[in-house]
Write an enzyme that holds these catalytic residues in place. Sequence first.
Site, PDB file in Angstrom:
ATOM      1  N   ASN A  75      46.925  55.442  51.356  1.00  0.00           N
ATOM      2  CA  ASN A  75      47.276  55.014  49.996  1.00  0.00           C
ATOM      3  C   ASN A  75      46.044  54.621  49.177  1.00  0.00           C
ATOM      4  O   ASN A  75      45.091  54.072  49.719  1.00  0.00           O
ATOM      5  CB  ASN A  75      48.239  53.827  50.064  1.00  0.00           C
ATOM      6  CG  ASN A  75      49.570  54.199  50.699  1.00  0.00           C
ATOM      7  OD1 ASN A  75      50.043  55.317  50.531  1.00  0.00           O
ATOM      8  ND2 ASN A  75      50.138  53.280  51.439  1.00  0.00           N
ATOM      9  N   GLU A  85      44.951  51.196  42.800  1.00  0.00           N
ATOM     10  CA  GLU A  85      46.148  50.462  42.353  1.00  0.00           C
ATOM     11  C   GLU A  85      45.784  49.021  42.018  1.00  0.00           C
ATOM     12  O   GLU A  85      46.274  48.449  41.042  1.00  0.00           O
ATOM     13  CB  GLU A  85      47.229  50.521  43.433  1.00  0.00           C
ATOM     14  CG  GLU A  85      47.818  51.926  43.561  1.00  0.00           C
ATOM     15  CD  GLU A  85      48.740  52.093  44.766  1.00  0.00           C
ATOM     16  OE1 GLU A  85      49.562  53.008  44.741  1.00  0.00           O
ATOM     17  OE2 GLU A  85      48.638  51.314  45.737  1.00  0.00           O
ATOM     18  N   SER A  94      49.770  52.555  55.943  1.00  0.00           N
ATOM     19  CA  SER A  94      51.067  51.879  55.891  1.00  0.00           C
ATOM     20  C   SER A  94      51.366  51.284  57.267  1.00  0.00           C
ATOM     21  O   SER A  94      51.012  51.869  58.292  1.00  0.00           O
ATOM     22  CB  SER A  94      52.141  52.896  55.506  1.00  0.00           C
ATOM     23  OG  SER A  94      53.390  52.500  56.023  1.00  0.00           O
ATOM     24  N   HIS A 115      49.448  64.488  27.375  1.00  0.00           N
ATOM     25  CA  HIS A 115      50.845  64.153  27.681  1.00  0.00           C
ATOM     26  C   HIS A 115      51.165  64.414  29.151  1.00  0.00           C
ATOM     27  O   HIS A 115      52.309  64.719  29.496  1.00  0.00           O
ATOM     28  CB  HIS A 115      51.835  64.961  26.823  1.00  0.00           C
ATOM     29  CG  HIS A 115      51.542  64.914  25.356  1.00  0.00           C
ATOM     30  ND1 HIS A 115      52.149  64.044  24.485  1.00  0.00           N
ATOM     31  CD2 HIS A 115      50.664  65.631  24.594  1.00  0.00           C
ATOM     32  CE1 HIS A 115      51.672  64.229  23.266  1.00  0.00           C
ATOM     33  NE2 HIS A 115      50.768  65.187  23.304  1.00  0.00           N
ATOM     34  N   LYS A 174      50.444  57.813  56.149  1.00  0.00           N
ATOM     35  CA  LYS A 174      50.032  57.398  54.807  1.00  0.00           C
ATOM     36  C   LYS A 174      48.567  57.046  54.667  1.00  0.00           C
ATOM     37  O   LYS A 174      47.969  56.424  55.530  1.00  0.00           O
ATOM     38  CB  LYS A 174      50.855  56.176  54.379  1.00  0.00           C
ATOM     39  CG  LYS A 174      52.316  56.499  54.174  1.00  0.00           C
ATOM     40  CD  LYS A 174      52.560  57.124  52.826  1.00  0.00           C
ATOM     41  CE  LYS A 174      52.908  56.042  51.846  1.00  0.00           C
ATOM     42  NZ  LYS A 174      52.978  56.553  50.501  1.00  0.00           N
ATOM     43  N   GLN A 234      39.527  22.205  27.881  1.00  0.00           N
ATOM     44  CA  GLN A 234      39.134  22.275  29.297  1.00  0.00           C
ATOM     45  C   GLN A 234      39.806  23.460  29.997  1.00  0.00           C
ATOM     46  O   GLN A 234      39.297  23.987  30.978  1.00  0.00           O
ATOM     47  CB  GLN A 234      39.515  20.959  29.980  1.00  0.00           C
ATOM     48  CG  GLN A 234      39.148  20.892  31.445  1.00  0.00           C
ATOM     49  CD  GLN A 234      39.282  19.482  31.978  1.00  0.00           C
ATOM     50  OE1 GLN A 234      38.470  18.625  31.653  1.00  0.00           O
ATOM     51  NE2 GLN A 234      40.299  19.232  32.786  1.00  0.00           N
ATOM     52  N   SER A 290      38.573  18.353  36.216  1.00  0.00           N
ATOM     53  CA  SER A 290      38.288  19.795  36.203  1.00  0.00           C
ATOM     54  C   SER A 290      37.252  20.145  37.275  1.00  0.00           C
ATOM     55  O   SER A 290      36.785  21.274  37.350  1.00  0.00           O
ATOM     56  CB  SER A 290      37.773  20.212  34.822  1.00  0.00           C
ATOM     57  OG  SER A 290      36.704  19.384  34.410  1.00  0.00           O
ATOM     58  N   ASN A 334      31.078  16.917  25.171  1.00  0.00           N
ATOM     59  CA  ASN A 334      31.571  17.978  24.278  1.00  0.00           C
ATOM     60  C   ASN A 334      30.492  19.019  23.967  1.00  0.00           C
ATOM     61  O   ASN A 334      30.782  20.215  23.889  1.00  0.00           O
ATOM     62  CB  ASN A 334      32.094  17.388  22.963  1.00  0.00           C
ATOM     63  CG  ASN A 334      33.252  16.428  23.190  1.00  0.00           C
ATOM     64  OD1 ASN A 334      33.697  16.252  24.321  1.00  0.00           O
ATOM     65  ND2 ASN A 334      33.727  15.803  22.131  1.00  0.00           N
TER      66      ASN A 334
HETATM   67  N1  ARG Z   1      35.511  18.667  31.310  1.00  0.00           N
HETATM   68  C1  ARG Z   1      35.735  18.731  29.914  1.00  0.00           C
HETATM   69  C2  ARG Z   1      35.941  20.174  29.456  1.00  0.00           C
HETATM   70  O1  ARG Z   1      35.679  21.052  30.170  1.00  0.00           O
HETATM   71  C3  ARG Z   1      34.652  18.115  29.129  1.00  0.00           C
HETATM   72  C4  ARG Z   1      34.944  16.683  29.009  1.00  0.00           C
HETATM   73  C5  ARG Z   1      35.031  16.230  27.653  1.00  0.00           C
HETATM   74  N2  ARG Z   1      36.009  15.218  27.702  1.00  0.00           N
HETATM   75  C6  ARG Z   1      36.265  14.378  26.735  1.00  0.00           C
HETATM   76  N3  ARG Z   1      37.194  13.546  26.913  1.00  0.00           N
HETATM   77  N4  ARG Z   1      35.588  14.399  25.609  1.00  0.00           N
HETATM   78  O2  ARG Z   1      36.439  20.392  28.376  1.00  0.00           O
END
Ligand code: ARG
Length: 458
Positions: free
Chosen positions: A286, A291, A278, A157, A284, A323, A24, A111
């Site tokens: 816009n 938008e 445009s 409306h 134009k 994650q 991540s 965690n």
């Molecule tokens: N990068 C992970 C997350 O964002 C945290 C890692 C926890 N991974 C684990 N295998 N306990 O959730």
Amino acid sequence: MAGKIWSGRFRQSTDKLMEVFSTSINFDQKLFYADIKVNKAWAQALVDVNVYSQQEADLVCKTLDEIEKDFSDGKLEFSSSDEDIHSANERWLTERLGDIGARIHTGRSRNDQVVTDFRIYIREELTEIKSAVTNIQQNLVNLGEKHVETIFPGQTHLRQAQPVSLAHYLLSIFFQLERDKARCKEALKRINQMPLGSGAIAGAAFDIQRDKLAVTLGFDKILENSYDATSDRDFVTETLYICSSILLHLSRISEDFIIWSSEPFRWIEIDELYATGSSMMPQKKNPDSLELLRGKAARMIGNQVTILSLMKGVPTAYVRDLQEDKEPVFDSLEQTELCLKIFNGVIETLKIKKEKMLQSLDPALYATDMADYLVRKCVPFRKAHSIVGEIVAVAEHADIPLNKLTLSQIQKVSPLFESDVFDLFQPLASIQKRNIKGGTGPVSIKNQLDNAKTLLKA
Ligand code: ARG
């Protein structure tokens, strides 16, 4: 299987694609600064449980500061073994301090670490969002003050309904945004609670003083239950709802402005700063800013749905699915901030075409005032409504504006009307009848402006 923070029980390296699939780091590096902060506070907390001496904790903190500086200077590189920003920070610390660095992960799990970082990140971004909202509100008040008696055909409306003050409309945006700000404030009470010390699920086996740690990290309180703290993501769903709500508001206003600036209306003009042209049609101009604001609302809703779907079926406690909670939040918070800034620019530079608004007022807009006229002569409103409806039909069949009927044509439907009926067809007279609290009358609007200013000062 060297390199991974959990490699001890493994005999084979992770599949290369699995490594890419599961990391991540490409997005959660946004948590870098929060993670440094959390590591420093944790190092200090480990002094109380004799894992670090004060000297060692000081060294860890100093080294984390150096890592922070090197990271900001772009001097640090991620390795393929870094699963996330937490493992990368731990690696950098350990590379510099050996065992002293490696001891940082005592009593801790990613965690509890990840949600602690995430909550810090979100609370900072929401604070930014609140102040961006306040800037818009200030500009709405400034513009509103100039347009208390600028009158346009309020539509329901998408059909002309009643004359209203432009400031009334602008203040309606103010109060919508005020509730979004209140939602931020309210959510922050729940977001700003500390998971750290919860470990993986059961709580750390070291007697860390969590309340003291919470103060150091600027949390209002600790989360009471480690199972809950590592498991739930309701603070994420709330955050995404706030972004959706803000963008829903901005999107509808954008829709109004797109209509109001279109050729048949021309009640307002979007500044060139926030318009585009445009590639083919030279004439134009816009309203792309508006938008896009409307489009971004769809994206916010998508992010919201992602997290709701993510959470609905996973077992209570950390699972790797969680994650996937990061990218929608990073995206929504960043886009919301950007949208607020763009919307602010649109408001600041908006040109109001008072004359066009006035010219657009259809005399039929005063039909409600005509019914109220009869009510003041003791006709029950339901009857008055029907009488005026008939008069409207007479005008429509004769294809003349309602105020161009003769008194005798009107009196044929109801003799209660006298020549003063024609005084009703005045925009200012119409709004002046609505000085009720919350109404569109100038006195009411001035009160609303005063209240808005008081809220801004608070
Ligand atoms: N990068 C992970 C997350 O964002 C945290 C890692 C926890 N991974 C684990 N295998 N306990 O959730």
